[in-house]
Scaffold this motif. Structure first.
Motif, PDB file in Angstrom:
ATOM      1  N   MET A   1       0.905  -1.029  -0.091  1.00 17.00           N
ATOM      2  CA  MET A   1      -0.018  -0.087   0.107  1.00 17.00           C
ATOM      3  C   MET A   1       0.885   1.301   0.004  1.00 17.00           C
ATOM      4  O   MET A   1       1.901   1.378   0.764  1.00 17.00           O
ATOM      5  N   THR A   2       0.496   2.340  -0.765  1.00 13.76           N
ATOM      6  CA  THR A   2       1.486   3.288  -0.826  1.00 13.76           C
ATOM      7  C   THR A   2       0.820   4.411   0.358  1.00 13.76           C
ATOM      8  O   THR A   2      -0.155   4.243   0.786  1.00 13.76           O
ATOM      9  N   ASP A   3       1.916   5.144   0.758  1.00 11.21           N
ATOM     10  CA  ASP A   3       1.820   6.095   1.764  1.00 11.21           C
ATOM     11  C   ASP A   3       1.553   7.442   1.535  1.00 11.21           C
ATOM     12  O   ASP A   3       1.616   7.871   0.320  1.00 11.21           O
ATOM     13  N   GLY A   4       1.078   8.231   2.362  1.00 11.38           N
ATOM     14  CA  GLY A   4       1.117   9.877   2.533  1.00 11.38           C
ATOM     15  C   GLY A   4       2.550  10.163   2.928  1.00 11.38           C
ATOM     16  O   GLY A   4       3.481   9.394   3.439  1.00 11.38           O
ATOM     17  N   ALA A   5       2.949  11.369   3.059  1.00 11.32           N
ATOM     18  CA  ALA A   5       4.083  11.878   3.593  1.00 11.32           C
ATOM     19  C   ALA A   5       4.070  11.783   5.092  1.00 11.32           C
ATOM     20  O   ALA A   5       3.051  11.695   5.675  1.00 11.32           O
ATOM     21  N   MET A   6       5.262  11.753   5.489  1.00 14.85           N
ATOM     22  CA  MET A   6       5.434  11.660   7.136  1.00 14.85           C
ATOM     23  C   MET A   6       6.325  12.590   7.306  1.00 14.85           C
ATOM     24  O   MET A   6       7.380  12.177   8.067  1.00 14.85           O
ATOM     25  N   THR A   7       6.324  13.744   6.785  1.00 16.06           N
ATOM     26  CA  THR A   7       7.508  14.793   7.195  1.00 16.06           C
ATOM     27  C   THR A   7       6.671  16.128   7.644  1.00 16.06           C
ATOM     28  O   THR A   7       5.528  16.355   7.320  1.00 16.06           O
ATOM     29  N   GLY A   8       7.247  16.843   8.091  1.00 16.71           N
ATOM     30  CA  GLY A   8       6.605  18.319   8.497  1.00 16.71           C
ATOM     31  C   GLY A   8       6.706  18.317  10.028  1.00 16.71           C
ATOM     32  O   GLY A   8       6.556  17.417  10.722  1.00 16.71           O
ATOM     33  N   GLY A   9       6.619  19.751  10.376  1.00 20.43           N
ATOM     34  CA  GLY A   9       6.512  20.117  11.896  1.00 20.43           C
ATOM     35  C   GLY A   9       5.028  20.202  12.210  1.00 20.43           C
ATOM     36  O   GLY A   9       4.135  20.190  11.547  1.00 20.43           O
ATOM     37  N   ILE A  10       4.830  20.683  13.659  1.00 24.80           N
ATOM     38  CA  ILE A  10       3.541  21.119  14.063  1.00 24.80           C
ATOM     39  C   ILE A  10       3.822  22.066  15.256  1.00 24.80           C
ATOM     40  O   ILE A  10       4.775  22.031  15.677  1.00 24.80           O
ATOM     41  N   ASP A  11       2.681  22.893  15.170  1.00 30.62           N
ATOM     42  CA  ASP A  11       3.001  24.196  16.284  1.00 30.62           C
ATOM     43  C   ASP A  11       2.507  23.668  17.408  1.00 30.62           C
ATOM     44  O   ASP A  11       1.871  22.609  17.778  1.00 30.62           O
ATOM     45  N   ASP A  12       2.954  24.203  18.622  1.00 27.57           N
ATOM     46  CA  ASP A  12       2.956  23.918  19.963  1.00 27.57           C
ATOM     47  C   ASP A  12       1.330  24.030  20.259  1.00 27.57           C
ATOM     48  O   ASP A  12       0.948  23.085  21.124  1.00 27.57           O
ATOM     49  N   GLY A 202      -1.152   1.221   6.007  1.00 31.28           N
ATOM     50  CA  GLY A 202      -0.539   1.865   5.107  1.00 31.28           C
ATOM     51  C   GLY A 202       0.689   1.098   4.254  1.00 31.28           C
ATOM     52  O   GLY A 202       0.484   0.051   4.279  1.00 31.28           O
ATOM     53  N   GLY A 203       1.652   1.920   4.110  1.00 34.14           N
ATOM     54  CA  GLY A 203       2.754   1.455   3.339  1.00 34.14           C
ATOM     55  C   GLY A 203       4.007   1.166   4.362  1.00 34.14           C
ATOM     56  O   GLY A 203       4.060   1.571   5.137  1.00 34.14           O
ATOM     57  N   GLU A 204       4.916   0.283   3.486  1.00 39.84           N
ATOM     58  CA  GLU A 204       6.184  -0.368   4.095  1.00 39.84           C
ATOM     59  C   GLU A 204       6.760   0.875   4.632  1.00 39.84           C
ATOM     60  O   GLU A 204       7.398   0.997   5.880  1.00 39.84           O
ATOM     61  N   ARG A 205       7.163   2.050   3.775  1.00 33.91           N
ATOM     62  CA  ARG A 205       7.847   3.087   4.248  1.00 33.91           C
ATOM     63  C   ARG A 205       7.493   3.718   5.751  1.00 33.91           C
ATOM     64  O   ARG A 205       8.298   3.977   6.482  1.00 33.91           O
ATOM     65  N   VAL A 206       6.249   4.140   5.749  1.00 34.80           N
ATOM     66  CA  VAL A 206       5.719   4.931   7.040  1.00 34.80           C
ATOM     67  C   VAL A 206       5.471   3.817   8.090  1.00 34.80           C
ATOM     68  O   VAL A 206       5.799   4.265   9.152  1.00 34.80           O
ATOM     69  N   GLY A 207       5.237   2.415   7.629  1.00 34.11           N
ATOM     70  CA  GLY A 207       5.515   1.353   8.620  1.00 34.11           C
ATOM     71  C   GLY A 207       6.625   1.392   9.636  1.00 34.11           C
ATOM     72  O   GLY A 207       6.546   1.254  10.536  1.00 34.11           O
ATOM     73  N   ARG A 208       7.745   1.588   8.886  1.00 25.86           N
ATOM     74  CA  ARG A 208       8.988   1.620   9.491  1.00 25.86           C
ATOM     75  C   ARG A 208       9.161   2.741  10.650  1.00 25.86           C
ATOM     76  O   ARG A 208       9.458   2.545  11.708  1.00 25.86           O
ATOM     77  N   LEU A 225       0.295  -3.790   5.982  1.00 24.57           N
ATOM     78  CA  LEU A 225       1.009  -2.941   4.926  1.00 24.57           C
ATOM     79  C   LEU A 225       0.517  -3.394   3.656  1.00 24.57           C
ATOM     80  O   LEU A 225      -0.705  -3.431   3.235  1.00 24.57           O
ATOM     81  N   GLY A 226       1.149  -4.118   2.749  1.00 28.99           N
ATOM     82  CA  GLY A 226       0.675  -4.305   1.488  1.00 28.99           C
ATOM     83  C   GLY A 226       1.809  -5.298   0.859  1.00 28.99           C
ATOM     84  O   GLY A 226       2.075  -6.208   1.211  1.00 28.99           O
ATOM     85  N   GLY A 227       2.120  -5.095  -0.426  1.00 29.40           N
ATOM     86  CA  GLY A 227       2.938  -5.644  -1.195  1.00 29.40           C
ATOM     87  C   GLY A 227       2.223  -6.167  -2.603  1.00 29.40           C
ATOM     88  O   GLY A 227       1.099  -5.873  -3.078  1.00 29.40           O
ATOM     89  N   LYS A 228       3.398  -6.926  -3.283  1.00 33.83           N
ATOM     90  CA  LYS A 228       2.717  -7.170  -4.467  1.00 33.83           C
ATOM     91  C   LYS A 228       1.955  -8.563  -4.710  1.00 33.83           C
ATOM     92  O   LYS A 228       2.928  -9.672  -4.419  1.00 33.83           O
ATOM     93  N   SER A 229       0.936  -8.845  -4.420  1.00 30.21           N
ATOM     94  CA  SER A 229       0.154  -9.823  -4.403  1.00 30.21           C
ATOM     95  C   SER A 229      -0.200 -10.616  -5.577  1.00 30.21           C
ATOM     96  O   SER A 229      -0.743 -10.002  -6.561  1.00 30.21           O
ATOM     97  N   PRO A 230       0.532 -12.000  -5.827  1.00 28.11           N
ATOM     98  CA  PRO A 230       0.553 -12.477  -7.104  1.00 28.11           C
ATOM     99  C   PRO A 230      -0.647 -13.456  -7.360  1.00 28.11           C
ATOM    100  O   PRO A 230      -1.590 -13.907  -6.391  1.00 28.11           O
ATOM    101  N   VAL A 231      -0.982 -13.512  -8.631  1.00 35.22           N
ATOM    102  CA  VAL A 231      -2.037 -14.504  -9.136  1.00 35.22           C
ATOM    103  C   VAL A 231      -1.469 -15.526  -9.919  1.00 35.22           C
ATOM    104  O   VAL A 231      -0.550 -15.286 -11.062  1.00 35.22           O
ATOM    105  N   PHE A 232      -1.623 -16.903  -9.750  1.00 38.45           N
ATOM    106  CA  PHE A 232      -1.239 -18.043 -10.890  1.00 38.45           C
ATOM    107  C   PHE A 232      -2.197 -18.597 -11.254  1.00 38.45           C
ATOM    108  O   PHE A 232      -3.369 -18.776 -10.819  1.00 38.45           O
TER     109      PHE A 232
END
Length: 522
Positions: A1-12, A202-208, A225-232
């Motif tokens: 699964m793809t993520d949103g951003a996890m950067t940036g600050g927050i005010d007091d 969510g995604g692996e990057r933000v999961g970490r 998280l997610g990943g590439k789910s295969p079909v045979f």
């Protein structure tokens, strides 16, 4: 699964508000208010009532955020949450009951049991792709377990997030359930607090990032998280049925489903015919121009549209729309189906590959390939003859693109799957019992479906979760209750007779004899 951003600050000010919210939830939980079964059932009843009374509001919000059809929202989000809440509500007494355990002979007379107790104050961080389902379903499980809960909806689904923030305090106990809206800054501020459990989808990057932040407080986590789910697919499968089911699983919610089929591995005798039949199924579902279909959704934002455009063959990804009616006539569908059947027969008899894949590593576009950035539209696309090294095979697609790769046989497919990170799901379309057994025993995935994509997502009786890079922990039904509970061990031994005197020091001959007898009897 793809993520949103996890950067940036927050005010007091926002940080102070989040701290106050956490303190309120902690105070409520410590008071014991969330533990009685009556409170838990009342919250789950209120959750179902909220969904029932605001069905149209939720459908409109999800449509505004994702362009999702109303019927799809009802079936894959609202109805599933209501079913989860009802299933858990009716079983709270059973799940919280003491579970007796036989104690060792050396401790007799004695008794032991386990009991499930709530973990405390838990945090649920939800994604944008199923903004109602993946927010409220873990909330229902956490409430059933007796926790106070802080919910963080995704800022990438703003209409749904705002609706949840408005309705949840009206229907659920506002001192025990809180909603915090916002983006990466608010998420980071929440993770700075010592929650008793963090549930992240969510995604692996933000999961970490979530796991690292939780580790600062030794907080347990569930990562979906997610990943590439295969079909045979092999030659024993009914290609028409397989094609429709794969198309349904891949293109529901415009492919933005964590357990959607991500790519197809097919044997040479059926691979190209299967790709063409999936294209036929797409026309059956969405018409000649899916852009005009009321049943086909949109990509969440322009950034993801551009990401998906980059995964298509260089010759595709145009913004031109094909002409034609919104839906094919039934005669066109019949002609396409007949053509597919004839193609199958010709290829099987002649052993032809129909010209083979195009030189582009992404493969040949069988259908779709149309992108409209302004409308956040990516057509349902099938690629045939994709290279394992193509960009579309290097990341979870999380969109309406389906590569079809040719593999020699089931053994080659299993090696292909096992050479990559373990997926959230895997699917097999084969009538051969040995093939099915091989996938069950030799591959590892969060779930395995024979002839059915997404099926495990729809049942409260089946645990849902990943393995390895696709996640850790599980939920749905009893598994969800267990995730948000601590199973406590309780032992009791009467004071008299004090049989432990037989093994107290000093360890003389009699004590050693008693220990030897107990050892032989155990």
């Amino acid at each position: 699964m793809t993520d949103g951003a996890m950067t940036g600050g927050i005010d007091d000010g926002i940080g102070d508000a989040i701290a106050a919210t956490f303190t309120r939830l902690r105070t409520t939980y410590d008071s014991g208010r969330t533990r009685p079964h009556a409170w838990r059932r009342a919250q789950l009843d209120a959750l179902r009532r909220m969904l029932r009374e605001h069905r149209d509001d939720f459908a409109e919000a999800v449509h505004a955020d994702l362009g999702k059809p109303v019927a799809e929202t009802m079936l894959t989000e609202l109805d599933l949450v209501a079913a989860e809440a009802r299933f858990a509500r009716d079983r709270i007494g059973l799940w919280t009951r003491r579970k007796p355990v036989v104690m060792p002979l050396a401790l007799q007379p004695a008794a032991g049991w386990t009991v499930a107790e709530p973990k405390g104050v838990v945090l649920v961080i939800a994604p944008w792709n199923y903004p109602v389902l993946l927010t409220l379903e873990p909330l229902a499980d956490a409430l059933a377990a007796g926790n106070a809960v802080c919910v963080k909806p995704s800022e990438l689904a703003p209409r749904t997030s705002a609706l949840l923030a408005r309705l949840i305090p009206r229907y659920l106990d506002p001192d025990a359930v809180a909603v915090v809206e916002g983006g990466a800054g608010e998420t980071g501020a929440l993770l700075a607090h010592p929650f008793d459990h963090v549930f992240y989808t969510g995604g692996e990057r933000v999961g970490r990032i979530v796991m690292k932040a939780a580790a600062e407080h030794l907080t347990p986590v569930t990562l979906e998280l997610g990943g590439k789910s295969p079909v045979f697919v092999d030659g024993t499968a009914d290609l028409a049925v397989a094609a429709r089911r794969i198309a349904w699983g891949r293109f529901t919610n415009a492919g933005q489903t964590c357990v959607a089929p991500d790519y197809v591995l097919a044997t040479p005798d059926v691979a190209e015919a299967l790709a063409e039949r999936i294209a036929v199924a797409i026309r059956e579902f969405y018409g000649d121009d899916p852009r005009c279909s009321p049943d086909y959704g949109r990509i969440v934002n322009v950034r993801h549209v551009e990401r998906l455009r980059g995964l298509l063959p260089a010759a595709a990804a145009s913004t031109a729309a094909p002409a034609g009616p919104a839906r094919p006539t039934s005669s066109l569908i019949r002609v396409a189906s007949v053509f597919g059947a004839v193609s199958d027969m010709v290829r099987r008899r002649l052993g032809s590959s129909g010209g083979g894949p195009a030189p582009d590593a992404a493969g040949r576009v069988v259908c779709g390939g149309v992108v409209d950035r302004a409308a956040r539209y990516v057509a349902p696309t099938v690629l045939f003859g994709t290279s394992p090294d193509a960009p579309v095979m290097r990341e979870e697609i999380f969109g309406p693109i389906l590569p079809v790769l040719v593999v020699r046989d089931a053994d080659a497919a299993i090696r292909f799957v096992n050479a990559r990170p373990r997926p959230l799901a895997a699917y097999v379309f084969s009538r051969d019992r040995a093939t099915r057994l091989a996938f069950e025993r030799r591959t590892s995935s969060g779930a395995l479906g024979f002839g059915l994509p997404l099926g495990h997502l729809l049942s409260a009786r089946l645990p849902f979760g990943g393995v390895g890079a696709s996640g850790m922990g599980a939920y749905h039904g009893k598994a969800g209750f267990d995730t948000f509970s601590h199973v406590k061990t309780v032992t009791v031994k009467p004071e008299r007779p004090d049989t432990l005197r037989l093994v107290y020091p000093p360890f003389d001959a009699m004590t050693r004899g008693v220990v030897d007898v107990l050892r032989r009897l155990s």
